[in-house]
Scaffold this active site. Structure first.
Site, PDB file in Angstrom:
ATOM      1  N   ASP A  37       0.643  -1.301   0.023  1.00  0.00           N
ATOM      2  CA  ASP A  37      -0.006   0.010   0.143  1.00  0.00           C
ATOM      3  C   ASP A  37       0.770   1.198  -0.115  1.00  0.00           C
ATOM      4  O   ASP A  37       1.883   1.245   0.413  1.00  0.00           O
ATOM      5  CB  ASP A  37      -1.050   0.101   1.111  1.00  0.00           C
ATOM      6  CG  ASP A  37      -2.270   0.619   0.934  1.00  0.00           C
ATOM      7  OD1 ASP A  37      -3.206   0.348   0.658  1.00  0.00           O
ATOM      8  OD2 ASP A  37      -2.182   2.234   1.313  1.00  0.00           O
ATOM      9  N   ASP A  63       4.334   3.120  -4.382  1.00  0.00           N
ATOM     10  CA  ASP A  63       3.358   3.798  -5.512  1.00  0.00           C
ATOM     11  C   ASP A  63       2.980   2.909  -6.469  1.00  0.00           C
ATOM     12  O   ASP A  63       3.951   2.752  -7.255  1.00  0.00           O
ATOM     13  CB  ASP A  63       4.114   5.038  -5.742  1.00  0.00           C
ATOM     14  CG  ASP A  63       3.153   6.000  -6.401  1.00  0.00           C
ATOM     15  OD1 ASP A  63       2.194   5.554  -7.338  1.00  0.00           O
ATOM     16  OD2 ASP A  63       3.462   7.178  -6.493  1.00  0.00           O
ATOM     17  N   VAL A  64       1.967   2.427  -6.826  1.00  0.00           N
ATOM     18  CA  VAL A  64       1.646   1.521  -8.066  1.00  0.00           C
ATOM     19  C   VAL A  64       1.934   2.090  -9.165  1.00  0.00           C
ATOM     20  O   VAL A  64       1.892   1.494 -10.104  1.00  0.00           O
ATOM     21  CB  VAL A  64       0.121   0.797  -7.747  1.00  0.00           C
ATOM     22  CG1 VAL A  64       0.299   0.030  -6.342  1.00  0.00           C
ATOM     23  CG2 VAL A  64      -0.745   1.752  -7.843  1.00  0.00           C
ATOM     24  N   TYR A 155     -14.084   7.859 -13.309  1.00  0.00           N
ATOM     25  CA  TYR A 155     -13.785   6.507 -12.488  1.00  0.00           C
ATOM     26  C   TYR A 155     -14.159   5.358 -13.534  1.00  0.00           C
ATOM     27  O   TYR A 155     -13.454   4.507 -13.863  1.00  0.00           O
ATOM     28  CB  TYR A 155     -14.384   6.487 -11.225  1.00  0.00           C
ATOM     29  CG  TYR A 155     -14.272   5.180 -10.504  1.00  0.00           C
ATOM     30  CD1 TYR A 155     -13.132   4.985  -9.761  1.00  0.00           C
ATOM     31  CD2 TYR A 155     -15.334   4.415 -10.307  1.00  0.00           C
ATOM     32  CE1 TYR A 155     -13.233   3.909  -9.064  1.00  0.00           C
ATOM     33  CE2 TYR A 155     -15.374   3.237  -9.421  1.00  0.00           C
ATOM     34  CZ  TYR A 155     -14.194   3.034  -8.924  1.00  0.00           C
ATOM     35  OH  TYR A 155     -14.050   1.791  -8.269  1.00  0.00           O
ATOM     36  N   LYS A 159     -12.135   2.062 -14.875  1.00  0.00           N
ATOM     37  CA  LYS A 159     -12.765   0.592 -14.763  1.00  0.00           C
ATOM     38  C   LYS A 159     -12.956  -0.279 -16.151  1.00  0.00           C
ATOM     39  O   LYS A 159     -12.891  -1.327 -15.935  1.00  0.00           O
ATOM     40  CB  LYS A 159     -13.709   0.756 -13.528  1.00  0.00           C
ATOM     41  CG  LYS A 159     -13.340   0.943 -12.278  1.00  0.00           C
ATOM     42  CD  LYS A 159     -11.999   0.268 -11.768  1.00  0.00           C
ATOM     43  CE  LYS A 159     -11.738   0.404 -10.161  1.00  0.00           C
ATOM     44  NZ  LYS A 159     -10.750  -0.365  -9.916  1.00  0.00           N
TER      45      LYS A 159
END
Length: 254
Positions: A37, A63-64, A155, A159
C-alpha cells in the site's frame, strides 16, 4: 487443512477497506501475505491486526504508478517466499464530477492509479508467475466497468479500461497456467463509497437511497467482496479466466 495453506498472496491496496478484509480472509485460510500500500502507517496497522507470525507476511510501501516500486514489491515477494500464487490487483482511486467540470490533473491522477497501476501489476506479476508454473490474478473492477452513472465518467472510464486490459491479459497468460479475472463490486460501504457519496449527495440520505435501489435491500460489506476474491483465487474457479464476477446485491446498471 486450510484452503490456502502454503500459498503466497500479494495484495495491493491492502490498507483499504476491501484489501484489509480480504487479507484477513486469506490469513485465516493459511496464506502467506505480501501486503502492499501507499499508506505506510495504515499498512502497519493492518499487519498488526492480522496477528500473524513474522514468517507469514511482509509489508511493502509502494506507489503503484511507479514501475520501479512495482518491480520492488514483486522482488520482495519472491525474496521472502520464492513465488506468488495469487495476486489481488486491488489498489484504486475514486474521482467524481461531470465531464464539463472535471480537471484534467484529477483525471490523470485517477487513471494513473487505476489503469497504469493495474497494468504494471499485471506486467510484473505475470512475469513472476511464468517462472513458477502459474497462478491466479484478480483485478478490481466495478459495476462501473460496464455501466454508467452521471458524474462518474472519470472513474468509470478507468474501470472499463481495467476490464478490457484484464481480458486481453487473460488470453495472453492462459498458456502459462495463469488465470486473470475481474471482480466487480457494487456499492460497498467503505471509505471510497463514503467519499463518493459526500461528493454526490447533499446529506446523509445516501445510505437509504442505495439501500432502496439495491434489490437485496442493503449496501455491500467488504467481506462480500473478500469471499468472491477467495473464490476466484481458488481451485473452485479453475476453469474461469478472462471474465468478471459481479457482487452488487442485484444492482447492475448495464
Amino acid at each position: 487443512m486450510a484452503e490456502f495453506e502454503g500459498k503466497v498472496v500479494l495484495i495491493t491496496g491492502a490498507a483499504g477497506g476491501i484489501g484489509s478484509v480480504t487479507a484477513k480472509y486469506f490469513a485465516d485460510e493459511g496464506a502467506k501475505l505480501v501486503l502492499v500500500d501507499f499508506t505506510k502507517d495504515r499498512l502497519s496497522e493492518v499487519a498488526k491486526d492480522l496477528a500473524l507470525d513474522n514468517d507469514r507476511y511482509i509489508t511493502v510501501n509502494a506507489d503503484v504508478t511507479k514501475e520501479s516500486d512495482v518491480e520492488n514489491y514483486v522482488a520482495k515477494a519472491e525474496e521472502a517466499f520464492g513465488k506468488i500464487d495469487v495476486f489481488f490487483n486491488n489498489a484504486g482511486l475514486l474521482r467524481t464530477g461531470e465531464v464539463k467540470d472535471s480537471d484534467i490533473e484529477e483525471v490523470k491522477k485517477c487513471w494513473d492509479v487505476n489503469i497504469v497501476g493495474a497494468f504494471l501489476g499485471l506486467k510484473h506479476v505475470i512475469r513472476s508467475m511464468e517462472k513458477t508454473g502459474g497462478g491466479s490474478i484478480i483485478c478490481t473492477g466495478s459495476i462501473d466497468s460496464f455501466g454508467a452513472d452521471p458524474g462518474n465518467a472519470i472513474y468509470a472510464a478507468s474501470k472499463y479500461a481495467v476490464m478490457g486490459m484484464s481480458k486481453c491479459a487473460a488470453l495472453e497468460a492462459a498458456k502459462y497456467n495463469i488465470r486473470i479475472n475481474v471482480i466487480c463490486p457494487g456499492a460497498i460501504n467503505i471509505g471510497m463509497m463514503r467519499q463518493y457519496a459526500k461528493e454526490m449527495f447533499e446529506d446523509e440520505s445516501w445510505v437509504d437511497t442505495y439501500n432502496k435501489k439495491i434489490p437485496m435491500g442493503r449496501m455491500g460489506r467488504p467481506d462480500d467482496i473478500a469471499k468472491g476474491v477467495l473464490f476466484l483465487a481458488s481451485e473452485r474457479s479453475s476453469y474461469m479466466t478472462g471474465t468478471r464476477l459481479v457482487i452488487d446485491g442485484g444492482y447492475k446498471h448495464e
